[in-house]
Scaffold this active site. Structure first.
Site, PDB file in Angstrom:
ATOM      1  N   CYS A  24      -4.300   6.986  -1.601  1.00 18.99           N
ATOM      2  CA  CYS A  24      -5.647   6.904  -2.182  1.00 18.99           C
ATOM      3  C   CYS A  24      -6.724   7.329  -1.195  1.00 18.99           C
ATOM      4  O   CYS A  24      -7.799   7.770  -1.608  1.00 18.99           O
ATOM      5  CB  CYS A  24      -5.951   5.485  -2.623  1.00 18.99           C
ATOM      6  SG  CYS A  24      -4.524   4.541  -3.113  1.00 18.99           S
TER       7      CYS A  24
ATOM      8  N   THR B   3      -4.331   5.024   7.837  1.00 17.75           N
ATOM      9  CA  THR B   3      -3.328   4.649   6.836  1.00 17.75           C
ATOM     10  C   THR B   3      -2.528   5.868   6.372  1.00 17.75           C
ATOM     11  O   THR B   3      -3.108   6.865   5.941  1.00 17.75           O
ATOM     12  CB  THR B   3      -4.042   4.012   5.622  1.00 17.75           C
ATOM     13  OG1 THR B   3      -4.723   2.857   6.063  1.00 17.75           O
ATOM     14  CG2 THR B   3      -3.073   3.657   4.519  1.00 17.75           C
TER      15      THR B   3
ATOM     16  N   GLU C 182      -0.375   2.042   9.936  1.00 20.01           N
ATOM     17  CA  GLU C 182      -1.589   2.675  10.456  1.00 20.01           C
ATOM     18  C   GLU C 182      -1.354   3.274  11.845  1.00 20.01           C
ATOM     19  O   GLU C 182      -0.517   2.779  12.596  1.00 20.01           O
ATOM     20  CB  GLU C 182      -2.715   1.633  10.537  1.00 20.01           C
ATOM     21  CG  GLU C 182      -3.523   1.495   9.250  1.00 20.01           C
ATOM     22  CD  GLU C 182      -2.817   0.792   8.109  1.00 20.01           C
ATOM     23  OE1 GLU C 182      -1.915  -0.032   8.379  1.00 20.01           O
ATOM     24  OE2 GLU C 182      -3.150   1.059   6.942  1.00 20.01           O
TER      25      GLU C 182
ATOM     26  N   CYS D  22      -5.436  -1.901  -6.637  1.00 21.19           N
ATOM     27  CA  CYS D  22      -4.265  -2.003  -5.748  1.00 21.19           C
ATOM     28  C   CYS D  22      -3.974  -3.444  -5.361  1.00 21.19           C
ATOM     29  O   CYS D  22      -2.832  -3.889  -5.417  1.00 21.19           O
ATOM     30  CB  CYS D  22      -4.385  -1.062  -4.550  1.00 21.19           C
ATOM     31  SG  CYS D  22      -5.030  -1.756  -3.050  1.00 21.19           S
TER      32      CYS D  22
ATOM     33  N   HIS E 187     -13.482   4.326  -2.338  1.00 20.94           N
ATOM     34  CA  HIS E 187     -12.342   3.559  -1.833  1.00 20.94           C
ATOM     35  C   HIS E 187     -12.470   2.071  -2.194  1.00 20.94           C
ATOM     36  O   HIS E 187     -11.473   1.399  -2.435  1.00 20.94           O
ATOM     37  CB  HIS E 187     -12.156   3.759  -0.325  1.00 20.94           C
ATOM     38  CG  HIS E 187     -10.731   3.508   0.103  1.00 20.94           C
ATOM     39  ND1 HIS E 187      -9.661   4.126  -0.477  1.00 20.94           N
ATOM     40  CD2 HIS E 187     -10.202   2.653   1.017  1.00 20.94           C
ATOM     41  CE1 HIS E 187      -8.540   3.681   0.059  1.00 20.94           C
ATOM     42  NE2 HIS E 187      -8.836   2.782   0.969  1.00 20.94           N
TER      43      HIS E 187
ATOM     44  N   GLU F 180      -5.911  -6.568   6.324  1.00 17.73           N
ATOM     45  CA  GLU F 180      -6.168  -5.329   5.570  1.00 17.73           C
ATOM     46  C   GLU F 180      -7.112  -5.593   4.400  1.00 17.73           C
ATOM     47  O   GLU F 180      -7.992  -4.788   4.107  1.00 17.73           O
ATOM     48  CB  GLU F 180      -4.844  -4.731   5.089  1.00 17.73           C
ATOM     49  CG  GLU F 180      -4.935  -3.232   4.808  1.00 17.73           C
ATOM     50  CD  GLU F 180      -5.535  -2.901   3.460  1.00 17.73           C
ATOM     51  OE1 GLU F 180      -6.145  -1.826   3.324  1.00 17.73           O
ATOM     52  OE2 GLU F 180      -5.410  -3.715   2.529  1.00 17.73           O
TER      53      GLU F 180
ATOM     54  N   CYS G 128       0.823  -1.213   0.000  1.00 12.97           N
ATOM     55  CA  CYS G 128       0.000   0.000   0.000  1.00 12.97           C
ATOM     56  C   CYS G 128       0.858   1.264   0.000  1.00 12.97           C
ATOM     57  O   CYS G 128       1.823   1.352   0.744  1.00 12.97           O
ATOM     58  CB  CYS G 128      -0.871  -0.041   1.254  1.00 12.97           C
ATOM     59  SG  CYS G 128      -1.729   1.463   1.648  1.00 12.97           S
TER      60      CYS G 128
ATOM     61  N   TYR H   3      -9.887  -1.372  -4.829  1.00 11.34           N
ATOM     62  CA  TYR H   3      -9.223  -2.571  -4.321  1.00 11.34           C
ATOM     63  C   TYR H   3      -8.835  -3.593  -5.387  1.00 11.34           C
ATOM     64  O   TYR H   3      -7.854  -4.315  -5.224  1.00 11.34           O
ATOM     65  CB  TYR H   3     -10.060  -3.183  -3.183  1.00 11.34           C
ATOM     66  CG  TYR H   3      -9.599  -2.641  -1.837  1.00 11.34           C
ATOM     67  CD1 TYR H   3      -9.511  -1.273  -1.625  1.00 11.34           C
ATOM     68  CD2 TYR H   3      -9.199  -3.484  -0.821  1.00 11.34           C
ATOM     69  CE1 TYR H   3      -9.046  -0.769  -0.426  1.00 11.34           C
ATOM     70  CE2 TYR H   3      -8.734  -2.983   0.389  1.00 11.34           C
ATOM     71  CZ  TYR H   3      -8.663  -1.627   0.585  1.00 11.34           C
ATOM     72  OH  TYR H   3      -8.189  -1.139   1.769  1.00 11.34           O
TER      73      TYR H   3
HETATM   74 FE1  SF4 Z   1      -3.513   1.409   0.197  1.00  8.79          FE
HETATM   75 FE2  SF4 Z   1      -4.880   0.149  -1.676  1.00  8.79          FE
HETATM   76 FE3  SF4 Z   1      -6.149   1.699   0.103  1.00  8.79          FE
HETATM   77 FE4  SF4 Z   1      -4.563   2.767  -1.813  1.00  8.79          FE
HETATM   78  S1  SF4 Z   1      -6.485   1.641  -2.113  1.00  8.79           S
HETATM   79  S2  SF4 Z   1      -4.630   3.334   0.338  1.00  8.79           S
HETATM   80  S3  SF4 Z   1      -2.951   1.258  -1.953  1.00  8.79           S
HETATM   81  S4  SF4 Z   1      -5.029  -0.205   0.524  1.00  8.79           S
HETATM   82 FE    FE Z   2      -6.583   0.171   2.412  1.00  6.48          FE
END
Ligand code: SF4
Ligand code: FE
Length: 486
Positions: free
Chosen positions: A104, A191, A258, A300, A293, A444, A100, A297
């Site tokens: 984002c 995060t 975190e 990422c 968000h 996560e 990560c 996923y």
């Molecule tokens: Fe992290 Fe993925 Fe969330 Fe972006 S979308 S903050 S890379 S977990």
């Molecule tokens: Fe996340």
């Protein structure tokens, strides 16, 4: 736009208060701490890749406010193409970091606040949208990293914010004056907070009239007076105090880093307040943020899974079973699962629509289904990686043993697979699998961007079950009387 170096230098200027394992860290040394360094490296990739001609098209975009070239992480989506490019960008960065890069959350928080403040102003005659645009301009012009701060500690989950024994379980306004507001409470699982410049506070759920003091959205620097951060632990984090082999991904770390962020009567001037008491809009804000968000996923985690698949394939090659039929089958299954995750993120982006503010929003049903897939399929992908990797990924001796003057020779001799591959390389890949598919990383995938039940509630609401019954009844020649079944 900032370079990676500018980003890191700018973090050193903050007077941030961070505690790690009970110790207050000097503010200018926070980003050098072994627990934090990797997360800074990962976030700095959002700057360095934006400055690389190779990634420029994905990582930069023209600001709709100024027409200037900006980092995409500070952009407000203007089209479905922007939404698609976001997902493609995330997969591309994850393939480089294997973890990560944290930026984002603030990106999604800004897109959410942009459209919701517009809707609020239309309905209530407030001027939050213009205030927010000024903050956004400041973020774009200085290429800042903003931590999106939504999740409150929540205390007793059966009680609403105003019913809690301790009123601070949700962030709330404790004072208003002609200059601004004072807020108190905490934000959990933050995060990238300790390596951000600003935080954008949002309510954690839809509020009712009694909870109006908890309907607050505002921006403040991460080092504002009254703010302190307690950094969270991760699986295997003490290995960061040792060499790099046992960490698996020593450069970028595992997951996002975190913190529990405490807000002890923090003053926020009015120009940085974007919701204060308008509880009717808190639910909309939470839903939009969650969907943005959840859109991410498959991008990422798709990129992270590309790395896991590669690591599993290498471990098989290094151990001499890379050509076995069952290994190929397992790798193919991992590919299928990964592309399934990615497809949902692309789909919810293609199906995006414009909000009244002009900002584009994802298809909420598909975004929620996509994130819900992540809570299951990542476990399947990681299970297959552990299956291919073998028991050695959980039992091998340490880097110190490998480098030991007396016993090092035994580790080197007995941990070797294919004779031509150095033992150290096999250990490095094994450790990468161990760390990428273990404790913190899996949790996560389950709870990041909201727990599975939160997605289920949203997609069951959006899926229109009644309409599906009508489809079936029509085909079967059944005339539905809505009062028939109680
Ligand atoms: Fe992290 Fe993925 Fe969330 Fe972006 S979308 S903050 S890379 S977990
Ligand atoms: Fe996340």
């Amino acid at each position: 736009m900032k370079t990676a170096r500018d980003y890191i230098d700018s973090l050193r200027e903050r007077k941030i208060k961070v505690y790690i394992k009970g110790e207050l860290i000097d503010s200018d040394k926070v980003i050098d701490h072994p627990f934090i360094k990797g997360h800074v490296n990962a976030a700095s990739m959002t700057y360095s890749m934006a400055n690389s001609p190779k990634y420029e098209d994905l990582m930069t975009v023209k600001s709709h406010l100024t027409g200037k070239k900006i980092n995409r992480f500070t952009h407000i989506h203007q089209s479905t193409e922007d939404l698609l490019n976001k997902v493609k960008m995330l997969r591309t960065i994850s393939q480089q970091t294997g973890t990560c890069y944290q930026r984002c959350v603030g990106f999604d928080a800004m897109n959410t606040t942009y459209s919701v403040t517009y809707d609020m102003d239309q309905k209530l005659g407030t001027d939050y949208h213009e205030r927010f645009k000024k903050f956004l301009l400041y973020v774009q012009e200085n290429d800042l990293m903003v931590a999106g701060a939504m999740t409150d500690p929540k205390g007793d989950r059966s009680l609403r914010p105003s019913q809690q024994a301790d009123p601070d379980m949700f962030v709330h306004v404790v004072e208003k004056n002609d200059k601004g507001i004072v807020i108190r409470g905490a934000k959990a699982h933050m995060t990238g907070m300790v390596n951000s410049h600003e935080m954008l506070i949002m309510p954690t759920m839809g509020m009712k009239e009694d909870d109006a003091d908890y309907a607050v959205c505002c921006a403040l620097p991460v080092d504002a007076p009254g703010v302190l951060h307690i950094f969270g632990r991760q699986t295997n984090d003490d290995r960061k105090m040792e060499g790099d082999i046992d960490q698996g991904n020593a450069k970028f770390g595992i997951v996002g880093g975190e913190s529990l962020t405490i807000l002890n009567d923090v003053f926020v001037p009015w120009e940085r307040v974007f919701m204060c008491g308008e509880y009717q809009f808190s639910g909309l804000l939470v839903e939009r943020f969650a969907c943005y968000h959840r859109q991410n996923y498959g991008g990422c985690k798709g990129g992270v899974s590309d790395v896991v698949i590669g690591a599993a394939a290498l471990m098989a090659d290094f151990s001499g079973y890379g050509k076995a039929g069952h290994i190929k089958e397992k790798l193919n299954e991992m590919i299928h699962l990964t592309e399934t995750l990615y497809a949902c993120s692309l789909a919810c982006s293609c199906q995006g629509t414009a909000t009244a503010s002009g900002a584009y929003f994802v298809d909420p049903l598909l975004a929620n289904v996509g994130k819900h897939n992540v809570t299951k399929l990542i476990y399947d992908i990681d299970r297959l990686a552990q299956d291919i990797g073998g028991g050695i990924i959980a039992t091998m001796p340490s880097e110190s043993d490998l480098k030991h003057p007396e016993i090092g020779q035994y580790v080197d001799k007995y941990l070797r697979g294919v004779a031509s591959v150095p033992t150290e390389d096999r250990m490095r890949i094994g450790r990468l699998i161990e760390n990428m598919t273990g404790g913190t990383a899996l949790v996560e995938s389950m709870h990041g961007a909201g727990s599975p039940q939160a997605q289920k509630v949203m997609y069951s609401k959006l899926a229109n079950l009644e309409q599906k019954k009508e489809f079936a009844a029509h085909l079967a020649g059944v005339h539905l009387n809505k009062n028939e079944v109680k």
